[in-house]
Design a protein around this motif. Structure first.
Motif, PDB file in Angstrom:
ATOM      1  N   PHE A 144      -6.382 -30.051  76.662  1.00 17.82           N
ATOM      2  CA  PHE A 144      -5.587 -30.853  75.729  1.00 17.82           C
ATOM      3  C   PHE A 144      -4.109 -30.564  75.951  1.00 17.82           C
ATOM      4  N   VAL A 145      -3.276 -31.469  75.445  1.00 19.40           N
ATOM      5  CA  VAL A 145      -1.828 -31.308  75.480  1.00 19.40           C
ATOM      6  C   VAL A 145      -1.317 -31.383  74.043  1.00 19.40           C
ATOM      7  N   VAL A 146      -0.415 -30.495  73.685  1.00 19.15           N
ATOM      8  CA  VAL A 146       0.225 -30.493  72.372  1.00 19.15           C
ATOM      9  C   VAL A 146       1.559 -31.221  72.501  1.00 19.15           C
ATOM     10  N   VAL A 164       0.678 -33.084  67.292  1.00 23.16           N
ATOM     11  CA  VAL A 164      -0.714 -33.444  67.558  1.00 23.16           C
ATOM     12  C   VAL A 164      -1.190 -32.801  68.848  1.00 23.16           C
ATOM     13  N   ALA A 165      -2.505 -32.776  69.003  1.00 18.37           N
ATOM     14  CA  ALA A 165      -3.134 -32.384  70.264  1.00 18.37           C
ATOM     15  C   ALA A 165      -3.895 -33.593  70.789  1.00 18.37           C
ATOM     16  N   ILE A 166      -3.699 -33.900  72.066  1.00 19.25           N
ATOM     17  CA  ILE A 166      -4.371 -35.027  72.707  1.00 19.25           C
ATOM     18  C   ILE A 166      -5.380 -34.474  73.718  1.00 19.25           C
ATOM     19  N   PRO A 167      -6.660 -34.802  73.564  1.00 19.06           N
ATOM     20  CA  PRO A 167      -7.652 -34.345  74.554  1.00 19.06           C
ATOM     21  C   PRO A 167      -7.349 -34.907  75.935  1.00 19.06           C
ATOM     22  N   LEU A 168      -7.531 -34.091  76.957  1.00 14.20           N
ATOM     23  CA  LEU A 168      -7.292 -34.521  78.334  1.00 14.20           C
ATOM     24  C   LEU A 168      -8.621 -34.800  79.024  1.00 14.20           C
ATOM     25  N   ALA A 177     -11.326 -43.723  77.975  1.00 12.43           N
ATOM     26  CA  ALA A 177     -11.459 -44.413  76.688  1.00 12.43           C
ATOM     27  C   ALA A 177     -10.442 -43.829  75.711  1.00 12.43           C
ATOM     28  N   ALA A 178      -9.994 -44.642  74.768  1.00 12.37           N
ATOM     29  CA  ALA A 178      -9.045 -44.160  73.758  1.00 12.37           C
ATOM     30  C   ALA A 178      -9.693 -43.050  72.940  1.00 12.37           C
ATOM     31  N   THR A 179      -8.923 -42.005  72.657  1.00 17.54           N
ATOM     32  CA  THR A 179      -9.404 -40.895  71.847  1.00 17.54           C
ATOM     33  C   THR A 179      -8.495 -40.712  70.645  1.00 17.54           C
ATOM     34  N   GLU A 180      -9.001 -40.123  69.613  1.00 19.34           N
ATOM     35  CA  GLU A 180      -8.219 -39.902  68.397  1.00 19.34           C
ATOM     36  C   GLU A 180      -7.386 -38.637  68.548  1.00 19.34           C
ATOM     37  N   ASP A 181      -6.093 -38.747  68.243  1.00 15.53           N
ATOM     38  CA  ASP A 181      -5.234 -37.569  68.270  1.00 15.53           C
ATOM     39  C   ASP A 181      -5.666 -36.580  67.195  1.00 15.53           C
ATOM     40  N   ILE A 182      -5.552 -35.303  67.495  1.00 18.00           N
ATOM     41  CA  ILE A 182      -5.865 -34.247  66.529  1.00 18.00           C
ATOM     42  C   ILE A 182      -4.562 -33.826  65.870  1.00 18.00           C
ATOM     43  N   VAL A 183      -4.384 -34.145  64.593  1.00 14.67           N
ATOM     44  CA  VAL A 183      -3.142 -33.845  63.883  1.00 14.67           C
ATOM     45  C   VAL A 183      -3.135 -32.373  63.493  1.00 14.67           C
ATOM     46  N   LEU A 184      -2.148 -31.642  63.993  1.00 13.51           N
ATOM     47  CA  LEU A 184      -2.008 -30.225  63.684  1.00 13.51           C
ATOM     48  C   LEU A 184      -1.044 -29.987  62.530  1.00 13.51           C
TER      49      LEU A 184
END
Length: 308
Positions: A144-146, A164-168, A177-184
């Motif tokens: 993931f990338v923050v 946020v963290a974005i899965p890589l 496919a579009a993924t949901e951002d993880i809000v930190l």
């Protein structure tokens, strides 16, 4: 010496020159955002402007430790590596171990490519043109990338800021496919400059609210970065989030950085009104903020951060 050229007089400011503004600007390429890949420290990256292409910013790289690689490599010939976060942009790419994450100006999307891959970039994240991203930090797991996200889906005037963290995804597969951002973190009007500790188990960033600008008043946040009891990725969460500087006093903070021992360093104007180096202990108590200088110096160690 006689000449056949007819001389003409013209009012001040109205003289027409054969040298156009575009011809002058076309040779004024600029370099910015120089980065070294911490996992491959001989690989250097930077942005270069292309005035002849409408000011497009492209990402270049070179392995300065490889005597056989003399040519500069352009990694983003089809993209404009620029972001609209905070309107002024900045922080538009990051790299770790040859994995490059960058923002593209045309759609404000986040893209992923491999330095030594086939040159194809894959769009990742929620893939919504109303979302803007900047301040990328690739986690060494490469899962993931923050980054900072600005959400303009409801309003451009009151965009919602978040870390946020974005899965890589894997680059070996097809389109992601579009993924949901993880809000930190969210709740402040602006956030900036997320950084990870040397052991990647802590995160720090700055935040501030209207009507302040970042050079007026900011707060420095610090938290543990956890992945759940089973260590599963990519579901990072923040633990023990707290304000370690600013917040209780009017203070402008810039450039948070962890050193190899986990000590958090930053620039603050709290003592003299000039941005100077400070540090805080590992526990992050606000009372532990100390100047890193033996005695105050009336000099700036930073400039106003119009860009991230």
């Amino acid at each position: 010496m006689p000449t056949n050229t007819m001389q003409k007089e013209a009012a001040y400011g109205s003289w027409k020159s054969p040298i156009t503004a575009s011809s002058v600007a076309s040779g004024a390429s600029a370099t910015s955002m120089v980065r070294v890949d911490s996992a491959q420290p001989t690989n250097v990256y930077w942005l270069e402007s292309r005035p002849s292409e409408g000011g497009r910013l492209t990402l270049l790289t070179q392995d300065i430790g490889n005597s056989q690689e003399e040519e500069l490599r352009e990694l983003t010939p089809a993209w404009n590596v620029r972001t609209g976060v905070h309107e002024y942009g900045g922080g538009s790419y990051a790299v770790y171990d040859g994995l490059v994450v960058f923002a593209n100006w045309d759609d404000q999307g986040v893209y992923l490519l491999r330095k030594d891959g086939d040159g194809k970039a894959k769009r990742i994240g929620e893939q919504n043109d109303k979302l803007r991203y900047a301040g990328f930090v690739v986690h060494p797991s490469k899962r993931f990338v923050v980054c900072v996200r600005e959400d303009h889906r409801e309003s451009d005037i009151a965009a919602v800021a978040a870390v946020v963290a974005i899965p890589l995804p894997s680059l070996d597969e097809g389109a992601a496919a579009a993924t949901e951002d993880i809000v930190l973190f969210e709740g402040a009007d602006f956030v900036s400059s997320p950084v990870l500790s040397a052991h990647n188990d802590e995160i720090a960033f700055i935040a501030w609210n209207h009507p302040n600008m970042s050079w007026d008043e900011t707060a420095l946040y610090r938290a543990g970065l956890t992945f759940g009891e089973d260590g599963a990725l990519p579901e990072p969460k923040l633990k023990d989030l707290c304000v370690v500087a600013g917040g209780e006093m009017r203070e402008s903070i810039y450039q948070p950085r962890f050193d190899s021992d986990g000590v958090l360093h930053f620039l603050s104007d709290r003592v003299t009104g000039f941005w100077s180096p400070h540090r805080i202990d590992k526990q992050g108590a606000a009372s532990a903020v100390v100047s890193s200088l033996r005695e105050p110096i009336l000099a700036e160690f930073a400039c106003p951060e119009w860009v991230m």
